[in-house]
Design a protein around this motif. Structure first.
Motif, PDB file in Angstrom:
ATOM      1  N   VAL A   1      -0.219  -2.396 -13.036  1.00 53.61           N
ATOM      2  CA  VAL A   1      -1.196  -2.318 -11.943  1.00 53.61           C
ATOM      3  C   VAL A   1      -1.252  -0.892 -11.395  1.00 53.61           C
ATOM      4  N   LEU A   2      -0.104  -0.268 -11.245  1.00 54.61           N
ATOM      5  CA  LEU A   2      -0.079   1.104 -10.736  1.00 54.61           C
ATOM      6  C   LEU A   2      -0.745   2.079 -11.715  1.00 54.61           C
ATOM      7  N   LEU A   3      -0.598   1.830 -13.018  1.00 57.11           N
ATOM      8  CA  LEU A   3      -1.300   2.666 -14.003  1.00 57.11           C
ATOM      9  C   LEU A   3      -2.812   2.486 -13.904  1.00 57.11           C
ATOM     10  N   ILE A   4      -3.244   1.251 -13.738  1.00 52.92           N
ATOM     11  CA  ILE A   4      -4.680   0.978 -13.573  1.00 52.92           C
ATOM     12  C   ILE A   4      -5.175   1.642 -12.297  1.00 52.92           C
ATOM     13  N   LEU A   5      -4.400   1.502 -11.218  1.00 58.63           N
ATOM     14  CA  LEU A   5      -4.752   2.137  -9.949  1.00 58.63           C
ATOM     15  C   LEU A   5      -4.892   3.644 -10.115  1.00 58.63           C
ATOM     16  N   GLY A   6      -3.943   4.260 -10.787  1.00 62.47           N
ATOM     17  CA  GLY A   6      -4.000   5.698 -11.013  1.00 62.47           C
ATOM     18  C   GLY A   6      -5.251   6.103 -11.766  1.00 62.47           C
ATOM     19  N   SER A   7      -5.623   5.318 -12.764  1.00 66.57           N
ATOM     20  CA  SER A   7      -6.835   5.603 -13.530  1.00 66.57           C
ATOM     21  C   SER A   7      -8.078   5.466 -12.654  1.00 66.57           C
ATOM     22  N   LEU A   8      -8.119   4.410 -11.836  1.00 69.00           N
ATOM     23  CA  LEU A   8      -9.261   4.226 -10.927  1.00 69.00           C
ATOM     24  C   LEU A   8      -9.352   5.365  -9.912  1.00 69.00           C
ATOM     25  N   TYR A   9      -8.208   5.788  -9.414  1.00 72.91           N
ATOM     26  CA  TYR A   9      -8.183   6.829  -8.388  1.00 72.91           C
ATOM     27  C   TYR A   9      -8.581   8.187  -8.959  1.00 72.91           C
ATOM     28  N   GLU A  10      -8.106   8.499 -10.144  1.00 72.80           N
ATOM     29  CA  GLU A  10      -8.391   9.795 -10.752  1.00 72.80           C
ATOM     30  C   GLU A  10      -9.805   9.878 -11.322  1.00 72.80           C
TER      31      GLU A  10
ATOM     32  N   ILE B   1       0.822  -1.209   0.000  1.00 70.39           N
ATOM     33  CA  ILE B   1       0.000   0.000   0.000  1.00 70.39           C
ATOM     34  C   ILE B   1       0.860   1.266   0.000  1.00 70.39           C
ATOM     35  N   GLU B   2       2.015   1.225   0.660  1.00 76.75           N
ATOM     36  CA  GLU B   2       2.879   2.394   0.702  1.00 76.75           C
ATOM     37  C   GLU B   2       3.364   2.772  -0.692  1.00 76.75           C
TER      38      GLU B   2
ATOM     39  N   ASP C   1      -4.386   6.855   3.446  1.00 71.72           N
ATOM     40  CA  ASP C   1      -5.483   6.128   2.812  1.00 71.72           C
ATOM     41  C   ASP C   1      -6.736   6.312   3.660  1.00 71.72           C
ATOM     42  N   THR C   2      -7.465   7.354   3.392  1.00 72.39           N
ATOM     43  CA  THR C   2      -8.657   7.640   4.183  1.00 72.39           C
ATOM     44  C   THR C   2      -9.770   6.669   3.822  1.00 72.39           C
ATOM     45  N   GLY C   3     -10.215   5.929   4.805  1.00 74.73           N
ATOM     46  CA  GLY C   3     -11.332   5.007   4.620  1.00 74.73           C
ATOM     47  C   GLY C   3     -11.018   3.789   3.773  1.00 74.73           C
ATOM     48  N   GLY C   4      -9.746   3.499   3.557  1.00 71.79           N
ATOM     49  CA  GLY C   4      -9.399   2.313   2.778  1.00 71.79           C
ATOM     50  C   GLY C   4      -9.644   2.456   1.285  1.00 71.79           C
ATOM     51  N   ASP C   5      -9.798   3.688   0.807  1.00 68.95           N
ATOM     52  CA  ASP C   5     -10.095   3.924  -0.610  1.00 68.95           C
ATOM     53  C   ASP C   5      -8.965   3.442  -1.509  1.00 68.95           C
ATOM     54  N   VAL C   6      -7.723   3.753  -1.163  1.00 72.08           N
ATOM     55  CA  VAL C   6      -6.586   3.348  -1.986  1.00 72.08           C
ATOM     56  C   VAL C   6      -6.450   1.828  -1.966  1.00 72.08           C
ATOM     57  N   LEU C   7      -6.590   1.227  -0.797  1.00 77.27           N
ATOM     58  CA  LEU C   7      -6.481  -0.225  -0.687  1.00 77.27           C
ATOM     59  C   LEU C   7      -7.548  -0.924  -1.532  1.00 77.27           C
ATOM     60  N   ALA C   8      -8.768  -0.444  -1.476  1.00 80.01           N
ATOM     61  CA  ALA C   8      -9.850  -1.039  -2.269  1.00 80.01           C
ATOM     62  C   ALA C   8      -9.554  -0.920  -3.760  1.00 80.01           C
ATOM     63  N   LYS C   9      -9.076   0.241  -4.177  1.00 81.33           N
ATOM     64  CA  LYS C   9      -8.762   0.449  -5.591  1.00 81.33           C
ATOM     65  C   LYS C   9      -7.534  -0.360  -6.010  1.00 81.33           C
ATOM     66  N   LEU C  10      -6.569  -0.524  -5.110  1.00 80.76           N
ATOM     67  CA  LEU C  10      -5.398  -1.343  -5.408  1.00 80.76           C
ATOM     68  C   LEU C  10      -5.820  -2.799  -5.607  1.00 80.76           C
ATOM     69  N   ASN C  11      -6.674  -3.302  -4.729  1.00 78.49           N
ATOM     70  CA  ASN C  11      -7.186  -4.670  -4.900  1.00 78.49           C
ATOM     71  C   ASN C  11      -7.913  -4.814  -6.233  1.00 78.49           C
ATOM     72  N   SER C  12      -8.708  -3.817  -6.590  1.00 75.74           N
ATOM     73  CA  SER C  12      -9.438  -3.849  -7.854  1.00 75.74           C
ATOM     74  C   SER C  12      -8.482  -3.798  -9.045  1.00 75.74           C
ATOM     75  N   ALA C  13      -7.454  -2.965  -8.957  1.00 77.41           N
ATOM     76  CA  ALA C  13      -6.483  -2.854 -10.047  1.00 77.41           C
ATOM     77  C   ALA C  13      -5.738  -4.168 -10.241  1.00 77.41           C
TER      78      ALA C  13
ATOM     79  N   ARG D   1       0.633   9.794  -5.009  1.00 78.51           N
ATOM     80  CA  ARG D   1       1.019  11.049  -4.346  1.00 78.51           C
ATOM     81  C   ARG D   1      -0.028  11.471  -3.316  1.00 78.51           C
ATOM     82  N   VAL D   2      -0.424  10.506  -2.481  1.00 77.77           N
ATOM     83  CA  VAL D   2      -1.347  10.799  -1.383  1.00 77.77           C
ATOM     84  C   VAL D   2      -0.648  10.466  -0.070  1.00 77.77           C
TER      85      VAL D   2
END
Length: 157
Positions: free
Chosen positions: A118-127, A6-7, A18-30, A14-15
């Protein structure tokens, strides 16, 4: 639990937290989206892959026993429509277990290309947290496709 820590994901986004597990959820999805695109799971280490194969084979054996039991029970149902629905549901569960086993058996230890994808997919999901009206729903970032394509299996006809 994701393969990429997650780090590293948070640094990529560039956050600070992880407020409310949002990044973790999106990372799992990515990671899931990348694995589905590859038609194979990826693992942090060879040992994790070996363990996953063992667990998946055990799960497949369990599902095959449940499949036989479900088919036997469905065949006792007099109504043909209900019987066919039950048989179809059992068949779908069996196919899912077989696909998961195949994806584990054909797995791969994560490499820099898969991680970057995966990080590119994560970035797209996050943005893009809202539905996008001008892109195809199933479209992965072009860079992610370029990075994942060499490792993709079972493309079909």
């Amino acid at each position: 639990m994701p393969v990429i820590n997650i780090e590293k994901a948070m640094v990529h986004l560039r956050v600070d937290e992880d407020t409310g597990g949002d990044v973790l959820a999106k990372l799992n999805s990515a990671e899931d989206k990348a694995a589905q695109y590859l038609n194979r799971f990826f693992y942090a280490t060879a040992a994790a892959w070996t363990e996953a194969i063992s667990l998946t084979l055990n799960q497949l054996n369990y599902e095959l026993v449940k499949y036989k039991e479900s088919c036997d029970a469905a065949n006792l149902v007099a109504d043909p429509v209900s019987r066919n629905m039950l048989l179809s549901a059992a068949e779908n569960l069996k196919k899912e277990a077989q696909r998961n086993t195949k994806m584990a058996m054909q797995g791969i230890v994560i490499n820099p290309s898969i991680e970057a994808a995966v990080l590119l997919i994560l970035g797209s999901l996050y943005e893009n947290r809202e539905d996008e009206t001008n892109t195809t729903v199933n479209e992965l970032p072009k860079g992610a496709l370029w990075l994942l394509d060499p490792y993709r299996l079972d493309l079909g006809v």
